[in-house]
Design a protein around this motif. Structure first.
Motif, PDB file in Angstrom:
ATOM      1  N   SER A  77       0.844  -1.204   0.000  1.00 13.83           N
ATOM      2  CA  SER A  77       0.000   0.000   0.000  1.00 13.83           C
ATOM      3  C   SER A  77       0.874   1.247   0.000  1.00 13.83           C
ATOM      4  CB  SER A  77      -0.944  -0.006   1.203  1.00 13.83           C
ATOM      5  OG  SER A  77      -0.229  -0.188   2.406  1.00 13.83           O
ATOM      6  N   ASN A  96      -1.714  -5.002   8.393  1.00 12.51           N
ATOM      7  CA  ASN A  96      -3.071  -4.939   7.845  1.00 12.51           C
ATOM      8  C   ASN A  96      -3.946  -5.979   8.525  1.00 12.51           C
ATOM      9  OD1 ASN A  96      -2.557  -2.895   6.024  1.00 12.51           O
ATOM     10  ND2 ASN A  96      -2.031  -4.284   4.350  1.00 12.51           N
ATOM     11  N   TYR A  98      -6.483  -7.347   7.016  1.00  6.38           N
ATOM     12  CA  TYR A  98      -6.968  -8.260   5.987  1.00  6.38           C
ATOM     13  C   TYR A  98      -5.917  -8.451   4.895  1.00  6.38           C
ATOM     14  CZ  TYR A  98     -11.457  -7.257   8.188  1.00  6.38           C
ATOM     15  OH  TYR A  98     -12.468  -7.124   9.090  1.00  6.38           O
ATOM     16  N   LEU A 134      -7.266  -0.908   0.727  1.00  4.16           N
ATOM     17  CA  LEU A 134      -7.331  -0.649   2.169  1.00  4.16           C
ATOM     18  C   LEU A 134      -6.775   0.722   2.515  1.00  4.16           C
ATOM     19  CD1 LEU A 134      -6.244  -4.062   3.738  1.00  4.16           C
ATOM     20  CD2 LEU A 134      -8.489  -2.989   3.878  1.00  4.16           C
ATOM     21  N   ASN A 138     -10.268   2.466   2.307  1.00  2.00           N
ATOM     22  CA  ASN A 138     -10.695   1.609   3.412  1.00  2.00           C
ATOM     23  C   ASN A 138     -11.589   0.454   2.991  1.00  2.00           C
ATOM     24  OD1 ASN A 138      -9.364   3.245   5.370  1.00  2.00           O
ATOM     25  ND2 ASN A 138     -11.050   4.712   5.243  1.00  2.00           N
ATOM     26  N   ASN A 139     -11.375  -0.057   1.797  1.00  2.00           N
ATOM     27  CA  ASN A 139     -12.119  -1.225   1.337  1.00  2.00           C
ATOM     28  C   ASN A 139     -11.217  -2.047   0.442  1.00  2.00           C
ATOM     29  OD1 ASN A 139     -13.970  -3.121   0.421  1.00  2.00           O
ATOM     30  ND2 ASN A 139     -15.628  -1.631   0.330  1.00  2.00           N
ATOM     31  N   ILE A 140     -11.032  -3.307   0.788  1.00  2.51           N
ATOM     32  CA  ILE A 140     -10.125  -4.161   0.025  1.00  2.51           C
ATOM     33  C   ILE A 140     -10.763  -4.671  -1.264  1.00  2.51           C
ATOM     34  CG2 ILE A 140     -10.731  -6.399   1.039  1.00  2.51           C
ATOM     35  CD1 ILE A 140      -7.672  -6.923   1.316  1.00  2.51           C
TER      36      ILE A 140
END
Length: 254
Positions: A77, A96, A98, A134, A138-140
């Protein structure tokens, strides 16, 4: 209409990210053109120039100002292996919560950086798993149409997650019931004051005298959410003092 607006926001976020991580393009973050994982050219006015530079052994061409960074610093990231994605697939990186485990699936990570194969989730229809999501929104899980628009692909290339075998042949023959696992979590929390208020923790499964299995305990609204886990390979024993699988058998284990 609301979904369209949300998708447009994701596209904008991905556009900002993609500028700093596409292979064989000048990166806006460091003015470098990564030819592959281990070589690059400098850029000026969005064009590569000069000789091709080879990264030192053990480093990869990244979006960092330092350009060539040690593989261990790649988190998928903030620091990206620009021309490679395999290091981020099925790996818990940079603390992380996830990790992507297939093109359309992701899994929960433990505090010790282990994928909890019993906690695997699927993205919604039309979405793919991209680890960078992420950090960026904020969403994988990312709408595939948005990813296609900016030229991004899923972090993993496999279509279905197949966890590697982690259960040792010396582990208990059967997985303990949910109630037995919960009792183990309660006993551990009562015996150790540092765990009495912890949101989640790992603890030994005391019924296994070989010390090869352990419990993940997470407080729920009522009771516990638990996962029964086993150590294997070169680190087959669970050490309760470090909450990690280790190579040396702890004292008191058979």
């Amino acid at each position: 209409m609301r979904r369209i607006i949300a998708t447009l926001a994701i596209v904008a976020s991905l556009l900002a990210f993609v500028e700093a991580q596409i292979c064989k393009e000048c990166q806006t973050s460091n003015d470098v053109y990564c030819h592959n994982q281990t070589s690059y050219q400098n850029c000026m006015k969005n064009a590569a120039f000069g000789d091709i530079v080879n990264c030192p052994t053990g480093t990869v061409c990244s979006n960092s100002v330092d350009v060539c960074v040690d593989k261990s610093l790649v988190d998928g990231s903030t620091v990206v292996d620009v021309c490679g994605t395999s290091a981020s697939c099925q790996a818990c990186l940079s603390n992380n919560k996830y990790a992507c485990v297939s093109q359309t699936q992701f899994a929960r990570c433990s505090s010790s950086g282990v994928i909890l194969s019993s906690s695997v989730f699927s993205c919604d229809e039309g979405e793919i798993c991209i680890l960078a999501g992420l950090a960026n929104f904020n969403n994988i899980c990312v709408p595939s149409c948005a990813a296609d628009f900016v030229g991004l692909t899923s972090t993993c290339s496999n279509s279905e997650y197949e966890p590697s075998s982690t259960t040792s042949t010396s582990s208990p023959a059967t997985t303990p019931s949910t109630s037995v696992q919960a009792d183990g979590c309660t006993a551990a929390a009562n015996a150790d004051s540092s765990l009495s208020s912890a949101t989640y923790f790992f603890t030994s499964y005391t019924a296994d005298a070989t010390c090869r299995s352990y419990l993940y305990c997470q407080r729920a609204t009522t009771g516990w959410t638990t996962v029964f886990l086993s150590c294997s390979g070169t680190k087959p024993y669970f050490d309760p003092t470090t909450s990690n699988c280790v190579a040396t058998k702890p004292n008191g284990c058979t």
